[in-house]
Scaffold this active site. Structure first.
Site, mmCIF file in Angstrom:
data_model
loop_
_atom_site.group_PDB
_atom_site.id
_atom_site.type_symbol
_atom_site.label_atom_id
_atom_site.label_comp_id
_atom_site.label_asym_id
_atom_site.label_seq_id
_atom_site.Cartn_x
_atom_site.Cartn_y
_atom_site.Cartn_z
ATOM 1 N N CYS A 269 0.835 -1.195 0.000
ATOM 2 C CA CYS A 269 0.000 0.000 0.000
ATOM 3 C C CYS A 269 0.875 1.252 0.000
ATOM 4 C CB CYS A 269 -0.914 -0.017 1.222
ATOM 5 S SG CYS A 269 -2.094 1.321 1.255
ATOM 6 N N CYS B 171 -4.762 -2.329 5.649
ATOM 7 C CA CYS B 171 -4.523 -0.976 5.151
ATOM 8 C C CYS B 171 -5.677 -0.498 4.268
ATOM 9 C CB CYS B 171 -3.220 -0.976 4.355
ATOM 10 S SG CYS B 171 -2.741 0.635 3.704
#
Length: 376
Positions: free
Chosen positions: A109, A204
């Protein structure tokens, strides 16, 4: 003329205080909120605690970020990276679980969304820097180096280990020099609405989920036998993707006749025959490794020579540093631990350090003990 900084605003206390730090340092600050997950579009049904909520957690975060920006007098823009997140992070996440490994989506991410898609998007605002509320530091001179955050317990360089010097050369981490407790105090003193907000956890940009059920939205579960090292079947697993090396909870095999009282742990996984191997005792020998091979290796600095490097490493977040020696064998990076290390797990990252400096890292591809590959 003030230098402009575009700050990733998450709606949490860390990015809120990062905004204050930047304003106090004299920057022209602009906030950007990233929306990277759509539960309806992505069929996020099972395991989702917000499924029936009138407002999803990401919308609540956006409203919190908006309140903070209005309180501080800075503009807030909003951008969707739903397609990019699915393509570059979530498909990787699913592919790794399908392969029987345990991935770390936060690292991807950061690599592909926060410091790539975000950086490209905000070029339209012509910033001098981009900033995030991570507990980490960057030295820009004489060369770009990623440094640990001042708060040892919150340091996030582990999750930033796949970033490059090019990605970091125009990055600021405004709270990297602070302790978490001081961040909370500063938010409270400034009257920020996020001062007491709970830290985000879970996946995330997705958040808290009942993990096994969440995976079942996307991958078919394949139940199979739970076996001992001797090959005796003592139970059934619900799908190998639901288990990781060293796991104790959720096995459902306590109190078996003919076995001692010690708890059971996952000590092996076999994708070809769909078996989960377990053993008794936290310190079961098969849970310990003295070497691992890495793939997707990233080094943060042209001065770093991996072959023969003596440094320290982490094979999971918040782990104490392990003294290691690195070698390169036929083009493959190998990390040798100076003592056996428990539950070194394929799919997780091995991140290298030279004291305060994060040197980079790689994804654990295979794990060994006394030269023999462990069945992970």
């Amino acid at each position: 003329m003030k230098k402009r900084v575009v700050l990733g605003m998450s709606g949490g206390v860390d990015s809120s205080v990062a905004a204050i730090e930047l304003l106090e340092a004299g920057y022209d600050v602009m906030g950007v909120f990233m929306r990277n997950w759509d539960s309806t579009l992505n069929q996020d049904v099972l395991g989702n605690p917000d499924r029936d909520a009138p407002i999803c957690s990401q919308e609540r975060d956006y409203q919190d970020a908006l309140q903070v920006c209005e309180h501080l007098g800075i503009p807030l823009h909003r951008v969707d990276f739903i397609e990019e997140y699915w393509r570059d992070v979530f498909t990787y996440f699913l592919r790794e679980y399908e392969a029987g490994r345990t991935p770390n989506p936060d690292i991807m991410c950061n690599k592909y969304i926060k410091f790539a898609a975000f950086a490209r998007h905000v070029e339209q605002f012509a910033p001098d820097y981009i900033a995030m509320g991570h507990y980490a530091r960057v030295a820009h001179k004489p060369e770009v180096m990623l440094l640990r955050g001042a708060d040892d317990n919150k340091d996030q360089t582990y999750f930033l280990s796949q970033l490059t010097q090019v990605q970091l050369e125009k990055v600021l981490f405004p709270i990297g020099h602070m302790q978490k407790a001081d961040v909370r105090k500063k938010a409270d003193a400034a009257g920020l609405p996020t001062a007491d907000k709970k830290d985000s956890t879970g996946i995330c940009f997705i958040g808290e989920r009942e993990f096994s059920a969440f995976l079942d939205n996307y991958l078919p579960a394949k139940p199979g036998p739970i076996i001992t090292l001797e090959g005796e079947t003592i139970g059934r697993h619900t799908g190998l993707m639901h288990y990781t090396i060293g796991q104790r909870k959720g096995l459902g095999i306590g109190g078996l006749d003919g076995y001692g009282p010690e708890p059971w742990f996952v000590i092996g996984k076999s994708l070809p025959d769909n078996t989960l191997t377990v053993g008794q005792g936290f310190h079961h020998p098969q849970l310990y490794a003295d070497m691992c091979r890495l793939e997707a290796v990233n080094v943060i600095g042209l001065d770093i020579q991996l072959d023969g490097l003596v440094c320290t490493a982490k094979v999971r977040y918040r782990q104490q540093d392990i003294p290691v020696r690195v070698s390169v064998q036929e083009g493959v990076v190998v990390v040798h631990f100076n003592r056996p290390v428990r539950a070194v797990t394929p799919g997780q990252s091995c991140v290298l350090y030279d004291q305060e400096r994060c040197l980079g890292g790689g994804i654990i591809q295979a794990v060994y003990r006394h030269g023999n590959r462990l069945p992970y």
